[in-house]
Design a protein around this motif. Structure first.
Motif, mmCIF file in Angstrom:
data_model
loop_
_atom_site.group_PDB
_atom_site.id
_atom_site.type_symbol
_atom_site.label_atom_id
_atom_site.label_comp_id
_atom_site.label_asym_id
_atom_site.label_seq_id
_atom_site.Cartn_x
_atom_site.Cartn_y
_atom_site.Cartn_z
ATOM 1 N N LEU A 65 -10.757 -12.334 2.691
ATOM 2 C CA LEU A 65 -11.899 -12.715 3.244
ATOM 3 C C LEU A 65 -12.351 -13.494 4.137
ATOM 4 N N HIS A 66 -13.282 -13.055 5.116
ATOM 5 C CA HIS A 66 -13.438 -13.851 6.463
ATOM 6 C C HIS A 66 -14.721 -13.859 6.637
ATOM 7 N N LEU A 67 -15.243 -14.868 7.606
ATOM 8 C CA LEU A 67 -16.585 -15.161 7.808
ATOM 9 C C LEU A 67 -16.792 -14.246 9.348
ATOM 10 N N ASP A 68 -18.079 -13.590 9.355
ATOM 11 C CA ASP A 68 -18.572 -12.923 10.354
ATOM 12 C C ASP A 68 -19.834 -13.920 11.065
ATOM 13 N N LEU A 69 -19.571 -14.196 12.123
ATOM 14 C CA LEU A 69 -20.530 -15.204 12.697
ATOM 15 C C LEU A 69 -21.316 -14.228 13.685
ATOM 16 N N GLN A 95 -7.274 -3.946 15.359
ATOM 17 C CA GLN A 95 -8.418 -3.469 15.986
ATOM 18 C C GLN A 95 -8.061 -2.425 16.999
ATOM 19 N N SER A 96 -8.982 -1.549 17.278
ATOM 20 C CA SER A 96 -8.610 -0.393 18.377
ATOM 21 C C SER A 96 -9.011 -0.970 19.767
ATOM 22 N N GLY A 97 -10.173 -1.838 19.988
ATOM 23 C CA GLY A 97 -10.840 -2.127 21.039
ATOM 24 C C GLY A 97 -12.012 -1.749 21.272
ATOM 25 N N ASP A 98 -12.520 -0.795 20.473
ATOM 26 C CA ASP A 98 -13.666 -0.174 20.688
ATOM 27 C C ASP A 98 -14.960 -1.018 19.510
ATOM 28 N N GLU A 99 -14.030 -1.955 18.962
ATOM 29 C CA GLU A 99 -15.152 -2.384 17.866
ATOM 30 C C GLU A 99 -16.376 -3.305 18.500
ATOM 31 N N SER A 100 -17.200 -3.387 17.729
ATOM 32 C CA SER A 100 -18.607 -4.219 18.057
ATOM 33 C C SER A 100 -18.564 -5.712 17.832
ATOM 34 N N PHE A 112 -11.659 -14.890 11.618
ATOM 35 C CA PHE A 112 -13.336 -14.568 11.407
ATOM 36 C C PHE A 112 -13.641 -13.682 12.741
ATOM 37 N N CYS A 113 -14.850 -13.235 12.622
ATOM 38 C CA CYS A 113 -15.234 -12.346 13.587
ATOM 39 C C CYS A 113 -16.663 -12.890 14.106
ATOM 40 N N VAL A 114 -16.854 -12.434 15.392
ATOM 41 C CA VAL A 114 -17.986 -12.779 16.213
ATOM 42 C C VAL A 114 -18.812 -11.282 16.570
ATOM 43 N N VAL A 115 -19.722 -11.308 15.802
ATOM 44 C CA VAL A 115 -20.628 -9.689 15.544
ATOM 45 C C VAL A 115 -21.520 -9.603 16.355
ATOM 46 N N ARG A 116 -22.183 -8.499 16.676
ATOM 47 C CA ARG A 116 -23.016 -8.239 17.560
ATOM 48 C C ARG A 116 -24.416 -8.656 16.671
ATOM 49 N N PRO A 117 -25.432 -8.967 17.216
ATOM 50 C CA PRO A 117 -26.649 -9.301 16.475
ATOM 51 C C PRO A 117 -27.092 -8.071 15.919
ATOM 52 N N LYS A 118 -27.504 -8.117 14.661
ATOM 53 C CA LYS A 118 -28.161 -7.130 13.748
ATOM 54 C C LYS A 118 -29.464 -7.583 13.045
ATOM 55 N N ARG A 119 -30.389 -6.791 12.872
ATOM 56 C CA ARG A 119 -31.539 -7.234 12.264
ATOM 57 C C ARG A 119 -31.587 -7.200 10.534
ATOM 58 N N THR A 120 -30.791 -6.396 10.082
ATOM 59 C CA THR A 120 -30.608 -6.297 8.593
ATOM 60 C C THR A 120 -29.227 -6.632 8.146
ATOM 61 N N LEU A 121 -28.895 -6.785 6.887
ATOM 62 C CA LEU A 121 -27.677 -6.981 6.429
ATOM 63 C C LEU A 121 -27.010 -5.467 6.226
ATOM 64 N N ILE A 122 -27.505 -4.515 6.387
ATOM 65 C CA ILE A 122 -26.729 -3.262 6.086
ATOM 66 C C ILE A 122 -26.952 -2.261 7.288
ATOM 67 N N ALA A 123 -27.331 -2.783 8.500
ATOM 68 C CA ALA A 123 -27.333 -1.972 9.893
ATOM 69 C C ALA A 123 -25.908 -2.458 10.441
#
Length: 123
Positions: A65-69, A95-100, A112-123
């Motif tokens: 289990l990890h956090l996505d920030l 990871q391949s290096g192509d991840e967002s 933990f991950c730093v993710v791209r901004p998104k507008r919904t929980l499922i996008a």
């Protein structure tokens, strides 16, 4: 009343140190510090916080289990650099290096991950 999330619990060797790291990352504060429990959150009335509990064994495998920030896209790289300066490190979990997202690990190796901004929980 339905169940709701209260704390995310992270096992730690250095409870105050890891709590300070995560409080810095999230710009939260330490709400409670006891010998066997440290709690952080944005404030004492927040719906969810993080609780650090002692553990004797060392982390040996990738987290299950990890956090996505998330950060604003314009600030993402600066935020990653800020978190690295607080004591995080880059982590390779295959990871391949192509991840967002960018995978980092806290000072005790919890990914933990730093993710791209998104507008919904499922996008």
């Amino acid at each position: 009343m339905p169940l709701s999330l209260h704390h995310i619990v992270i096992d730690a060797h250095d409870l105050p140190g890891l709590a300070r790291f995560w409080a810095g990352v999230l710009r939260w504060r330490i709400l409670s510090e006891r010998e066997r429990e440290v709690v952080i959150g944005p404030d004492e009335n927040a719906p969810v916080g993080i609780c650090f509990m002692p553990v004797s064994d060392r982390k040996a495998v990738k987290n299950r289990l990890h956090l996505d920030l998330m950060s604003d896209a314009r600030d993402r790289e600066a935020e990653i650099e800020r978190v690295l300066a607080l004591g995080a490190r880059r982590a390779d979990v295959g990871q391949s290096g192509d991840e967002s997202w960018v995978v980092l690990a806290d000072p005790e190796g919890n990914e933990f991950c730093v993710v791209r901004p998104k507008r919904t929980l499922i996008a």
